[in-house]
Design a protein around this motif. Structure first.
Motif, PDB file in Angstrom:
ATOM      1  N   TRP A 153       9.575   6.124  -6.126  1.00  0.00           N
ATOM      2  CA  TRP A 153       9.866   5.174  -5.062  1.00  0.00           C
ATOM      3  C   TRP A 153      11.097   5.685  -4.320  1.00  0.00           C
ATOM      4  CZ3 TRP A 153       7.706   0.084  -4.397  1.00  0.00           C
ATOM      5  CH2 TRP A 153       6.660  -0.215  -5.283  1.00  0.00           C
ATOM      6  N   SER A 184       4.527   9.799  -7.951  1.00  0.00           N
ATOM      7  CA  SER A 184       5.646  10.028  -7.034  1.00  0.00           C
ATOM      8  C   SER A 184       6.701   8.937  -7.202  1.00  0.00           C
ATOM      9  CB  SER A 184       5.157  10.019  -5.589  1.00  0.00           C
ATOM     10  OG  SER A 184       4.263  11.073  -5.365  1.00  0.00           O
ATOM     11  N   ASN A 195       0.829  -1.206   0.000  1.00  0.00           N
ATOM     12  CA  ASN A 195       0.000   0.000   0.000  1.00  0.00           C
ATOM     13  C   ASN A 195       0.864   1.258   0.000  1.00  0.00           C
ATOM     14  OD1 ASN A 195      -2.511  -1.402   0.128  1.00  0.00           O
ATOM     15  ND2 ASN A 195      -2.102  -1.809   2.292  1.00  0.00           N
ATOM     16  N   PRO A 196       0.313   2.378  -0.452  1.00  0.00           N
ATOM     17  CA  PRO A 196       1.070   3.633  -0.430  1.00  0.00           C
ATOM     18  C   PRO A 196       1.678   3.906   0.949  1.00  0.00           C
ATOM     19  CG  PRO A 196      -0.961   3.928  -1.641  1.00  0.00           C
ATOM     20  CD  PRO A 196      -1.027   2.555  -1.012  1.00  0.00           C
ATOM     21  N   VAL A 244       6.764   2.350  -1.065  1.00  0.00           N
ATOM     22  CA  VAL A 244       5.735   2.473  -2.090  1.00  0.00           C
ATOM     23  C   VAL A 244       5.278   3.930  -2.126  1.00  0.00           C
ATOM     24  CG1 VAL A 244       3.466   1.665  -2.875  1.00  0.00           C
ATOM     25  CG2 VAL A 244       5.011   0.074  -1.677  1.00  0.00           C
ATOM     26  N   PRO A 245       5.275   4.544  -3.310  1.00  0.00           N
ATOM     27  CA  PRO A 245       4.891   5.961  -3.397  1.00  0.00           C
ATOM     28  C   PRO A 245       3.457   6.212  -2.923  1.00  0.00           C
ATOM     29  CG  PRO A 245       5.743   5.165  -5.504  1.00  0.00           C
ATOM     30  CD  PRO A 245       5.609   3.980  -4.605  1.00  0.00           C
ATOM     31  N   ASP A 246       3.229   7.419  -2.428  1.00  0.00           N
ATOM     32  CA  ASP A 246       1.895   7.803  -1.983  1.00  0.00           C
ATOM     33  C   ASP A 246       0.915   7.928  -3.152  1.00  0.00           C
ATOM     34  OD1 ASP A 246       2.547   7.862   0.745  1.00  0.00           O
ATOM     35  OD2 ASP A 246       3.375   9.879   0.536  1.00  0.00           O
ATOM     36  N   ASN A 247       1.434   8.270  -4.329  1.00  0.00           N
ATOM     37  CA  ASN A 247       0.593   8.304  -5.525  1.00  0.00           C
ATOM     38  C   ASN A 247       1.431   7.849  -6.717  1.00  0.00           C
ATOM     39  OD1 ASN A 247       1.773  10.730  -6.892  1.00  0.00           O
ATOM     40  ND2 ASN A 247       1.048  11.732  -5.024  1.00  0.00           N
TER      41      ASN A 247
END
Length: 174
Positions: A124, A122, A96-97, A116-119
């Motif tokens: 890594w 974004s 998950n983000p 893991v990127p927030d969106n």
């Protein structure tokens, strides 16, 4: 900036694995519910399951059971999800983000995880956790930038020139 495979090859040497079948990646990514960053996949596809500088272990998803990225990740996720281990990371492990995905280890006692990127737009980031202490470090860089810094001898937690005094090298894992 994302370091390129030619920059890494210039320091580490020519890759000899050169994997081109995406099937092992697709299978692992579907199982885990993430898509690994392109730079990480490109490096691992080029070099395969290797030990860098006698210290850092990278594994490919098409590797055999002893050196399979999928098997290692499954085991590491289980380890890091244990209640007494979770406190040693800045966020939970998972897909998950904001969560961390374990992708490499070092014989000197570190775990390398990708945040893991927030969106999706974004980048890594890399987190290195030192097993012998509760310390962890977030590197605001992509995996390829982090690996390039390591190969150049910069202190990115997993770095000891004692293992490669004559410069970076790699060998295939048996």
């Amino acid at each position: 900036m994302v370091a390129t495979l030619p920059e890494i090859t210039a320091l580490l040497g020519e890759p000899r694995f050169n994997w081109s079948d995406p099937a092992p990646w697709i299978e692992l990514e579907q199982e885990l519910g993430i898509e690994f960053p392109a730079d990480f996949r490109e490096i691992v596809d080029a070099y395969g399951s290797i030990q860098i500088n006698g210290q850092l272990y990278l594994e490919h998803p098409a590797g055999h059971l002893l050196h399979s990225l999928g098997e290692t990740i499954r085991g590491d996720l289980e380890l890091w999800r244990e209640e007494d281990m979770a406190e040693f990371l800045p966020s939970p492990v998972g897909a998950n983000p904001g969560e961390l995905m374990p992708v490499a280890t070092a014989m000197t006692g570190e775990a390398v995880l990708l945040r893991v990127p927030d969106n999706p737009s974004s980048p890594w980031r890399v987190v290195v956790q030192e097993f012998d202490s509760p310390a962890w470090t977030l590197y605001e860089m992509t995996f390829s930038d982090w690996l390039l810094a390591y190969l150049k001898g910069r202190d990115v937690t997993v770095c000891s020139r004692n293992f490669a005094p004559d410069g970076p090298f790699y060998e295939f894992l048996p």
